[in-house]
Design a protein around this motif. Sequence first.
Motif, PDB file in Angstrom:
ATOM      1  N   SER A  24       0.842  -1.196   0.000  1.00 20.36           N
ATOM      2  CA  SER A  24       0.000   0.000   0.000  1.00 20.36           C
ATOM      3  C   SER A  24       0.876   1.245   0.000  1.00 20.36           C
ATOM      4  CB  SER A  24      -0.901   0.007   1.240  1.00 20.36           C
ATOM      5  OG  SER A  24      -0.119   0.112   2.418  1.00 20.36           O
ATOM      6  N   SER A  25       0.252   2.399  -0.242  1.00 28.19           N
ATOM      7  CA  SER A  25       0.989   3.662  -0.167  1.00 28.19           C
ATOM      8  C   SER A  25       1.447   3.929   1.260  1.00 28.19           C
ATOM      9  CB  SER A  25       0.121   4.814  -0.677  1.00 28.19           C
ATOM     10  OG  SER A  25      -1.104   4.886   0.029  1.00 28.19           O
ATOM     11  N   GLU A  26       0.670   3.454   2.255  1.00 27.92           N
ATOM     12  CA  GLU A  26       1.080   3.612   3.652  1.00 27.92           C
ATOM     13  C   GLU A  26       2.347   2.809   3.940  1.00 27.92           C
ATOM     14  OE1 GLU A  26      -3.321   4.381   3.463  1.00 27.92           O
ATOM     15  OE2 GLU A  26      -1.977   2.852   2.652  1.00 27.92           O
ATOM     16  N   HIS A  29       5.397   4.578   2.370  1.00 29.11           N
ATOM     17  CA  HIS A  29       5.868   5.726   3.150  1.00 29.11           C
ATOM     18  C   HIS A  29       6.582   5.260   4.413  1.00 29.11           C
ATOM     19  CE1 HIS A  29       6.199   9.740   4.650  1.00 29.11           C
ATOM     20  NE2 HIS A  29       5.447   9.478   5.707  1.00 29.11           N
ATOM     21  N   ALA A  30       6.043   4.218   5.053  1.00 30.79           N
ATOM     22  CA  ALA A  30       6.709   3.668   6.231  1.00 30.79           C
ATOM     23  C   ALA A  30       8.096   3.151   5.869  1.00 30.79           C
ATOM     24  CB  ALA A  30       5.865   2.557   6.845  1.00 30.79           C
ATOM     25  N   GLY A 127       3.044   0.807   8.363  1.00 32.62           N
ATOM     26  CA  GLY A 127       2.399   2.052   7.962  1.00 32.62           C
ATOM     27  C   GLY A 127       0.911   1.991   8.261  1.00 32.62           C
ATOM     28  N   ILE A 128       0.318   3.125   8.608  1.00 31.97           N
ATOM     29  CA  ILE A 128      -1.105   3.163   8.917  1.00 31.97           C
ATOM     30  C   ILE A 128      -1.761   4.321   8.170  1.00 31.97           C
ATOM     31  CG2 ILE A 128      -0.945   2.049  11.170  1.00 31.97           C
ATOM     32  CD1 ILE A 128      -1.035   4.827  12.452  1.00 31.97           C
ATOM     33  N   GLY A 129      -3.049   4.156   7.895  1.00 33.53           N
ATOM     34  CA  GLY A 129      -3.822   5.195   7.238  1.00 33.53           C
ATOM     35  C   GLY A 129      -5.076   5.475   8.031  1.00 33.53           C
ATOM     36  N   GLY A 136      -5.702   7.274  12.181  1.00 35.63           N
ATOM     37  CA  GLY A 136      -5.362   5.922  11.786  1.00 35.63           C
ATOM     38  C   GLY A 136      -6.030   4.902  12.680  1.00 35.63           C
ATOM     39  N   PRO A 157       2.077   7.111  10.334  1.00 30.95           N
ATOM     40  CA  PRO A 157       0.958   7.607   9.517  1.00 30.95           C
ATOM     41  C   PRO A 157       1.431   8.013   8.126  1.00 30.95           C
ATOM     42  CG  PRO A 157       1.056   8.715  11.661  1.00 30.95           C
ATOM     43  CD  PRO A 157       2.336   7.976  11.488  1.00 30.95           C
ATOM     44  N   LYS A 158       0.545   7.861   7.180  1.00 24.43           N
ATOM     45  CA  LYS A 158       0.886   8.156   5.789  1.00 24.43           C
ATOM     46  C   LYS A 158       1.266   9.618   5.578  1.00 24.43           C
ATOM     47  CE  LYS A 158      -1.030   7.911   1.108  1.00 24.43           C
ATOM     48  NZ  LYS A 158      -2.214   7.548   0.298  1.00 24.43           N
ATOM     49  N   ASP A 159       0.648  10.532   6.345  1.00 26.12           N
ATOM     50  CA  ASP A 159       0.897  11.953   6.118  1.00 26.12           C
ATOM     51  C   ASP A 159       1.985  12.529   7.021  1.00 26.12           C
ATOM     52  OD1 ASP A 159      -0.504  11.806   8.463  1.00 26.12           O
ATOM     53  OD2 ASP A 159      -2.065  13.247   7.918  1.00 26.12           O
TER      54      ASP A 159
END
Length: 291
Positions: A24-26, A29-30, A127-129, A136, A157-159
Motif C-alpha cells: 500500500s501507499s502507507e 511511506h513507512a 504504515g497506517i492510514g 489511523g 501515519p501516511k501523512d
Amino acid sequence: MMLNLNDTTGRTAMKNFLLFNDFSSEAEHAAEITLLLAGKTGANLYVWNTIEYEAVPKAEVVLAGTNEEEIPGIKADKNTWIEKLESRLNWETGLRPVVHFIEGTNYVTDNVLSIVKRFDVGLLVRGIGGDAEHSGYIEANILRSSTKSGCPVLLIPKDFSYKLFEKMVYPTDLRFCRRDVVVFLTQIAQMLNSTVLIANISEKGLPYMEENYARSVFEDAVLNPLNRDYIYFSNIKERDVPKALDILVNDMNNDLLVMVNNKFHFNEMMGHDSPYVIPENIRIPLLIFPS
C-alpha cells in the motif's frame, strides 16, 4: 515504587527492523522513513510481505518508426519499489542500509516470534492510514505480533513528514516508568541526536506527585551518566490524558509518541476496544511497547 533505571553500561548496537509490507501507499511511506532510520542507526531492515504480490503489466506507448504503438509493459519485480527508495536515499544522504526480504514463511502472527529470533529483530514497523475523522487505526494483529515477539511496534501515519525523530515523548506515571522503554529510547536518542521527554501524568486514583518529589524520583531513578544528555522531565498537572497528550504533541511539537499497549495512558487515548482508533489530533508516529 518503580524500578531503578540507573544502568551505566556502554552503548549497544541497535537490533534490526522488521517492516510489514502490504504494497500500500502507507507501507511505502513507512519504508521510506524506516530506511532512513536504519541508515542512521546501522540496523538491517527486513521486509516481510503480508500479502501475495501480483504485478499487473501496463501497456506503454512507445515511438516505433513514425507511428505510436502500444506494447505490453514488463511486470515489475515485487521488490523493485523498495530498491528505488534505497537508491533515492543513497543519492540524497549517502546512506546505504542493508535490506533483506523474508521469503518462504507465510505472514501469520504465530510466525512472528521465530522471524524475530532468527534475524535478531528489535523493532516492528507498519504504515497506517486514516480518514477525515481519525489519524489511523491500529489492528489487533499488529499488537498481537508485538506481544508475541516482545518487540515494540512503530506505527507511521501516511501523512507524517519524511524525517527522523527529533523530540520523543513518553507519557507515563513515574511510579510505573518502564526501564526497558527508557533504555530503548535512550539508544535511539543517542544515535539520532534527539531528545526524550518523560511526561509524568498520574494514573487515575493515584495522588498527584508534588513537583520537587517527582523531580527527585526522576533524577534518582531514571537519570544516569549515559542518558542525562538526552532525557528530560516534565511533571504534568493536567489529569485529562487526551488533553495532556494534545498539548504534548501539538503545542510542544514532539514528533514521536511512546506508549505501552493496554495500559492507562494508551487506553485513555484510544479506548479499550480493538481495532483502536487514533484521534484526529494525533498525527505523529506511535511507538507502542507490549504490556
